[in-house]
Design a protein around this motif. Structure first.
Motif, short mmCIF file in Angstrom:
data_model
loop_
_atom_site.label_atom_id
_atom_site.label_comp_id
_atom_site.label_asym_id
_atom_site.label_seq_id
_atom_site.Cartn_x
_atom_site.Cartn_y
_atom_site.Cartn_z
N UNK A 1 0.84 -1.17 0.00
CA UNK A 1 0.00 0.00 0.00
C UNK A 1 0.89 1.24 0.00
N UNK A 2 0.62 2.12 -0.91
CA UNK A 2 1.36 3.38 -0.97
C UNK A 2 0.95 4.24 0.23
N UNK A 3 1.96 4.78 0.90
CA UNK A 3 1.70 5.63 2.07
C UNK A 3 2.08 7.07 1.76
N UNK A 4 1.56 7.98 2.57
CA UNK A 4 1.90 9.40 2.43
C UNK A 4 3.29 9.65 2.99
N UNK A 5 4.03 10.50 2.31
CA UNK A 5 5.38 10.87 2.76
C UNK A 5 5.30 12.19 3.53
N UNK A 6 5.81 12.17 4.76
CA UNK A 6 5.84 13.38 5.57
C UNK A 6 6.71 14.44 4.89
N UNK A 7 6.30 15.69 5.02
CA UNK A 7 7.04 16.78 4.42
C UNK A 7 7.62 17.70 5.49
N UNK A 8 8.84 18.16 5.24
CA UNK A 8 9.49 19.15 6.09
C UNK A 8 8.58 20.37 6.14
N UNK A 9 8.28 20.94 7.29
CA UNK A 9 8.94 20.83 8.58
C UNK A 9 8.23 19.92 9.60
N UNK A 10 7.58 18.86 9.18
CA UNK A 10 6.92 17.95 10.12
C UNK A 10 7.92 17.54 11.20
N UNK A 11 7.55 17.73 12.46
CA UNK A 11 8.46 17.49 13.60
C UNK A 11 8.90 16.04 13.70
N UNK A 12 8.11 15.11 13.19
CA UNK A 12 8.49 13.69 13.26
C UNK A 12 9.77 13.41 12.47
N UNK A 13 10.06 14.23 11.47
CA UNK A 13 11.29 14.04 10.68
C UNK A 13 12.53 14.36 11.50
N UNK A 14 12.37 15.00 12.65
CA UNK A 14 13.50 15.38 13.52
C UNK A 14 13.68 14.42 14.68
N UNK A 15 12.85 13.39 14.77
CA UNK A 15 12.94 12.45 15.88
C UNK A 15 13.96 11.35 15.60
N UNK A 16 14.64 10.91 16.66
CA UNK A 16 15.53 9.75 16.57
C UNK A 16 14.65 8.51 16.69
N UNK A 17 14.82 7.60 15.76
CA UNK A 17 13.97 6.40 15.70
C UNK A 17 14.43 5.33 16.70
#
Length: 150
Positions: free
Chosen positions: A1-17
């Motif tokens: 299933x194709x998912x949505x890609x988060x876009x900058x500046x979404x804060x989740x892109x700055x989290x350590x996984x």
């Protein structure tokens, strides 16, 4: 299933996984490949689709007609060259904005394969830049965070 890609500046892109410790990856890898290919990109990290696990996928050669899909769980750079390469990098989470980034010419990467086996491989050139780019995502780092090389 194709998912949505988060876009900058979404804060989740700055989290350590978080490391994958027995987490169910059912369908995640397939979804990541479908999302990456349709974007169309050469790499995609789990946090880019809102999954905060240390997982990424790449296929650095598919745009040249040679499919080479790879999935990486809990990847770590074990060694890297002191020689640097500078490439123009784009990011699926930062639309229409590329950036020159300095990366090691090669990296030795270790990760867990989908079958649970620990893997190791040396990546060089474009493939090294790609795995470093995706590994950055797992640490909450974006191409915008790299100083522009002179």
């Amino acid at each position: 299933m194709k998912r949505s890609i988060l876009q900058h500046p979404d804060a989740r892109l700055r989290e350590v996984c978080q490391p994958v410790n027995g987490a169910l990856l059912d369908g995640l890898i397939e979804d990541m490949f479908e999302t990456m290919y349709s974007a169309p990109g050469r790499g995609l990290a789990a946090p880019q689709i809102g999954v905060m696990l240390r997982v990424f996928v790449t296929d650095t050669t598919w745009k040249d007609g040679d499919m080479s899909p790879e999935a990486f769980v809990n990847p770590e750079i074990e060694n890297q060259s002191s020689e640097v390469q500078i490439n123009e990098e784009a990011c699926l989470s930062i639309v229409d904005q590329s950036r020159r980034v300095a990366r090691p010419a090669w990296v030795d990467l270790a990760w867990t394969g989908l079958n649970g086996t620990r893997m190791q491989q040396r990546f060089d050139g474009f493939a090294a830049a790609c795995v470093c780019h995706e590994l950055d995502h797992l640490d909450g780092r974006l191409i915008l965070d790299h100083p522009v090389p002179s």
